[in-house]
Design a protein around this motif. Structure first.
Motif, short mmCIF file in Angstrom:
data_model
loop_
_atom_site.label_atom_id
_atom_site.label_comp_id
_atom_site.label_asym_id
_atom_site.label_seq_id
_atom_site.Cartn_x
_atom_site.Cartn_y
_atom_site.Cartn_z
N HIS A 98 0.87 -1.18 0.00
CA HIS A 98 0.00 0.00 0.00
C HIS A 98 0.91 1.22 0.00
CE1 HIS A 98 -2.99 -2.95 1.17
NE2 HIS A 98 -2.26 -3.25 2.23
N ILE A 99 0.71 2.10 -0.98
CA ILE A 99 1.57 3.26 -1.15
C ILE A 99 0.72 4.52 -1.16
CG2 ILE A 99 3.22 4.41 -2.71
CD1 ILE A 99 3.82 1.62 -3.90
N VAL A 105 -1.99 10.62 -2.90
CA VAL A 105 -2.87 9.71 -3.62
C VAL A 105 -2.51 8.27 -3.25
CG1 VAL A 105 -3.60 8.92 -5.91
CG2 VAL A 105 -3.11 11.35 -5.51
N PRO A 106 -3.52 7.45 -2.86
CA PRO A 106 -3.23 6.05 -2.51
C PRO A 106 -3.10 5.16 -3.75
CG PRO A 106 -5.55 6.53 -2.14
CD PRO A 106 -4.91 7.82 -2.59
N TRP A 107 -2.17 4.23 -3.68
CA TRP A 107 -1.88 3.28 -4.75
C TRP A 107 -1.76 1.88 -4.15
CZ3 TRP A 107 -0.92 4.71 -9.92
CH2 TRP A 107 -0.85 6.08 -10.16
N ILE A 129 -1.36 0.34 -9.50
CA ILE A 129 -2.61 1.03 -9.89
C ILE A 129 -3.05 1.93 -8.75
CG2 ILE A 129 -3.39 -0.78 -11.46
CD1 ILE A 129 -5.38 -1.57 -9.23
N LYS A 130 -3.80 2.98 -9.12
CA LYS A 130 -4.40 3.84 -8.11
C LYS A 130 -5.46 3.07 -7.36
CE LYS A 130 -3.87 8.43 -10.09
NZ LYS A 130 -4.56 9.58 -10.66
N SER A 131 -5.50 3.22 -6.06
CA SER A 131 -6.52 2.54 -5.26
C SER A 131 -7.90 3.01 -5.67
CB SER A 131 -6.30 2.82 -3.78
OG SER A 131 -5.12 2.22 -3.33
#
Length: 135
Positions: A98-99, A105-107, A129-131
């Motif tokens: 989890h980034i 922006v979460p990815w 991918i974007k969450s």
């Protein structure tokens, strides 16, 4: 997101129910070391954690680092980087990460690692991918 979820579900189904703790710890150490090398702009060190298949696609460390900067910016520069679920089977490991990127922006990333002939683990791929977004 659906493709990412399906890929992760497939890897989980093919993997052992509980990943071996040392395999997962080793995989996380490799990923963490590569991310730390990115933070230092140390192309040679970051490249050293990549599997031979990646070396074939990107024959020089600087080319590899450029691809990561441009196409995997959340991996290259982020606010947070947290390991999620992992699975291990047949010398291969799937590690979810989890980034949160530098803009907040979460990815979601799915790293794959493969055991090499010398026993080391190398990163063979990273799907990012974007969450919350479908693919």
């Amino acid at each position: 997101m659906r493709r990412f979820a399906l890929l992760f579900a497939f890897l989980i189904a093919c993997a052992s129910p509980a990943a071996a703790a040392d395999d997962v710890a080793a995989a996380q150490s490799v990923i963490r070391s590569q991310v730390e090398a990115f933070a230092r702009d140390d192309a040679a060190a970051a490249y050293s954690y990549a599997a031979p298949g990646i070396h074939e696609r990107f024959p020089e460390a600087e080319i590899f680092l450029g691809i990561v900067r441009n196409s995997y910016a959340p991996v290259y520069l982020h606010k947070s980087f947290e390991f999620g679920e992992a699975r291990s089977a047949d010398g291969k490991i799937a590690q979810q990460v989890h980034i949160v990127d530098s803009d907040g922006v979460p990815w979601e990333a799915l790293y794959t690692l493969e055991q090499q002939d010398d026993g080391s683990l190398k990163i063979s791929g990273c799907m990012l991918i974007k969450s919350g977004q479908g693919v």
